[in-house]
Design a protein around this motif. Structure first.
Motif, PDB file in Angstrom:
ATOM      1  N   LEU A 154       0.959  -1.442  -0.168  1.00 12.17           N
ATOM      2  CA  LEU A 154      -0.054   0.159  -0.552  1.00 12.17           C
ATOM      3  C   LEU A 154       0.778   1.061  -0.011  1.00 12.17           C
ATOM      4  O   LEU A 154       2.062   1.424   0.290  1.00 12.17           O
ATOM      5  CB  LEU A 154      -0.792   0.261   1.030  1.00 12.17           C
ATOM      6  CG  LEU A 154      -1.953  -1.354   1.475  1.00 12.17           C
ATOM      7  CD1 LEU A 154      -3.436  -0.760   2.451  1.00 12.17           C
ATOM      8  CD2 LEU A 154      -2.880  -1.009   0.133  1.00 12.17           C
ATOM      9  N   SER A 155       0.485   2.203  -0.810  1.00  8.80           N
ATOM     10  CA  SER A 155       1.244   3.677  -0.788  1.00  8.80           C
ATOM     11  C   SER A 155       0.622   4.241   0.549  1.00  8.80           C
ATOM     12  O   SER A 155      -0.422   3.745   1.308  1.00  8.80           O
ATOM     13  CB  SER A 155       0.465   4.015  -1.642  1.00  8.80           C
ATOM     14  OG  SER A 155      -1.131   5.087  -1.086  1.00  8.80           O
ATOM     15  N   SER A 156       1.220   4.997   1.157  1.00  9.53           N
ATOM     16  CA  SER A 156       1.055   6.122   2.437  1.00  9.53           C
ATOM     17  C   SER A 156      -0.893   6.554   2.165  1.00  9.53           C
ATOM     18  O   SER A 156      -0.951   6.326   3.877  1.00  9.53           O
ATOM     19  CB  SER A 156       2.041   6.968   2.752  1.00  9.53           C
ATOM     20  OG  SER A 156       1.852   8.171   1.536  1.00  9.53           O
ATOM     21  N   ARG A 159       2.472   7.784  -8.945  1.00 11.22           N
ATOM     22  CA  ARG A 159       3.422   8.584  -8.504  1.00 11.22           C
ATOM     23  C   ARG A 159       4.552   8.056  -8.410  1.00 11.22           C
ATOM     24  O   ARG A 159       5.447   7.888  -7.634  1.00 11.22           O
ATOM     25  CB  ARG A 159       3.027   9.755  -7.175  1.00 11.22           C
ATOM     26  CG  ARG A 159       1.333   9.914  -7.250  1.00 11.22           C
ATOM     27  CD  ARG A 159       1.416  10.149  -5.907  1.00 11.22           C
ATOM     28  NE  ARG A 159      -0.098  11.662  -5.598  1.00 11.22           N
ATOM     29  CZ  ARG A 159      -1.177  10.474  -5.379  1.00 11.22           C
ATOM     30  NH1 ARG A 159      -1.253   9.831  -4.902  1.00 11.22           N
ATOM     31  NH2 ARG A 159      -1.555  11.171  -5.353  1.00 11.22           N
ATOM     32  N   PRO A 160       5.596   8.487  -9.543  1.00 15.76           N
ATOM     33  CA  PRO A 160       6.338   7.543  -9.986  1.00 15.76           C
ATOM     34  C   PRO A 160       7.372   8.668  -9.004  1.00 15.76           C
ATOM     35  O   PRO A 160       7.423   9.317  -9.147  1.00 15.76           O
ATOM     36  CB  PRO A 160       6.908   7.924 -10.881  1.00 15.76           C
ATOM     37  CG  PRO A 160       6.790   9.030 -11.820  1.00 15.76           C
ATOM     38  CD  PRO A 160       4.876   9.051 -11.087  1.00 15.76           C
ATOM     39  N   LYS A 205      -3.792  -3.020  -8.252  1.00 13.42           N
ATOM     40  CA  LYS A 205      -2.170  -2.682  -8.807  1.00 13.42           C
ATOM     41  C   LYS A 205      -1.193  -3.325 -10.345  1.00 13.42           C
ATOM     42  O   LYS A 205      -0.654  -3.462 -10.435  1.00 13.42           O
ATOM     43  CB  LYS A 205      -1.186  -2.512  -7.808  1.00 13.42           C
ATOM     44  CG  LYS A 205      -1.205  -1.400  -6.511  1.00 13.42           C
ATOM     45  CD  LYS A 205      -0.940  -1.482  -5.139  1.00 13.42           C
ATOM     46  CE  LYS A 205      -0.916  -0.651  -4.237  1.00 13.42           C
ATOM     47  NZ  LYS A 205      -0.235   0.327  -3.833  1.00 13.42           N
ATOM     48  N   GLU A 206      -1.788  -4.865  -9.545  1.00 17.44           N
ATOM     49  CA  GLU A 206      -1.777  -6.086 -10.703  1.00 17.44           C
ATOM     50  C   GLU A 206      -1.612  -5.530 -12.044  1.00 17.44           C
ATOM     51  O   GLU A 206      -1.071  -5.415 -13.169  1.00 17.44           O
ATOM     52  CB  GLU A 206      -2.634  -7.015 -10.575  1.00 17.44           C
ATOM     53  CG  GLU A 206      -1.362  -7.529  -9.273  1.00 17.44           C
ATOM     54  CD  GLU A 206       0.130  -8.529  -9.372  1.00 17.44           C
ATOM     55  OE1 GLU A 206       0.061  -8.842 -11.012  1.00 17.44           O
ATOM     56  OE2 GLU A 206       1.028  -8.445  -8.837  1.00 17.44           O
ATOM     57  N   ALA A 207      -2.928  -4.616 -12.300  1.00 14.95           N
ATOM     58  CA  ALA A 207      -3.500  -4.838 -13.266  1.00 14.95           C
ATOM     59  C   ALA A 207      -3.605  -3.353 -14.634  1.00 14.95           C
ATOM     60  O   ALA A 207      -2.838  -3.093 -15.710  1.00 14.95           O
ATOM     61  CB  ALA A 207      -5.401  -4.165 -13.441  1.00 14.95           C
ATOM     62  N   ALA A 208      -2.531  -1.778 -13.319  1.00 10.99           N
ATOM     63  CA  ALA A 208      -1.751  -0.886 -13.311  1.00 10.99           C
ATOM     64  C   ALA A 208      -0.538  -1.555 -13.750  1.00 10.99           C
ATOM     65  O   ALA A 208       0.973  -1.205 -14.733  1.00 10.99           O
ATOM     66  CB  ALA A 208      -1.578  -0.381 -12.204  1.00 10.99           C
ATOM     67  N   PRO A 232       5.920  -0.239 -12.414  1.00  9.84           N
ATOM     68  CA  PRO A 232       5.566   0.614 -11.440  1.00  9.84           C
ATOM     69  C   PRO A 232       6.434  -0.120  -9.841  1.00  9.84           C
ATOM     70  O   PRO A 232       6.267  -1.267 -10.332  1.00  9.84           O
ATOM     71  CB  PRO A 232       4.578   1.044 -11.217  1.00  9.84           C
ATOM     72  CG  PRO A 232       3.820  -0.095 -12.240  1.00  9.84           C
ATOM     73  CD  PRO A 232       5.066   0.320 -12.838  1.00  9.84           C
ATOM     74  N   THR A 233       6.025   0.535  -9.201  1.00 10.05           N
ATOM     75  CA  THR A 233       6.074  -0.083  -7.400  1.00 10.05           C
ATOM     76  C   THR A 233       5.158  -0.226  -6.947  1.00 10.05           C
ATOM     77  O   THR A 233       4.191   0.227  -7.329  1.00 10.05           O
ATOM     78  CB  THR A 233       7.842   0.447  -6.449  1.00 10.05           C
ATOM     79  OG1 THR A 233       6.814   1.386  -6.099  1.00 10.05           O
ATOM     80  CG2 THR A 233       9.258   0.368  -7.059  1.00 10.05           C
TER      81      THR A 233
END
Length: 133
Positions: A33-35, A102-103, A67-70, A79-80
């Motif tokens: 997860l992102s922050s 957001r890279p 996230k897998e689809a992205a 992307p991470t």
């Protein structure tokens, strides 16, 4: 806007529930997860408690599938987990689901992601379309 890629993913929730019961939802959440998503997860974990695995699993499962689809839609950009952040539909405001990439470093032309998610009991399905300017 040209389409850079389309990605899809399907997740079988019982598989994720099994993983969470063995390893714990907090460790899994911290990894993917992102922050912004972590803050939402913490609120849900307090609301549901550690014993309510299904609610937590659905939250985490949706984000995993998105996230897998992205990742597939953005390829060859890689992307991470934490660079992609998903916000679900907000019934109070009527805002539709959003997906933001957001890279950490400039890696390419992707600047807009479109996401659609569907879930029904045991399955979560996500589709992402990546566009460039």
């Amino acid at each position: 806007m040209p389409i850079l890629g389309i990605g899809v993913d399907i997740l079988h929730l019982p598989r994720l529930i099994s993983l969470l019961s063995r390893r714990g939802s907090k460790a899994f959440a911290t990894r993917i997860l992102s922050s912004q998503e972590i803050r939402t997860f913490q609120v849900l974990a307090e609301q549901y408690g550690e014993d309510e695995t299904e609610g937590i699993a659905q939250f985490l499962g949706v984000r995993w599938a998105v996230k897998e689809a992205a990742y597939k839609a953005l390829y060859p950009i890689r992307p991470t987990w934490k660079e992609v952040s998903y916000t679900s539909f907000n019934g109070a405001t009527g805002l539709k689901p959003t997906l933001v990439y957001r890279p950490v470093r400039d890696v390419g032309p992707a600047n807009q992601l479109h996401v659609s998610v569907s879930h029904d009991r045991d399955y979560v399905y996500a589709q992402v379309i990546a566009e460039s300017a």
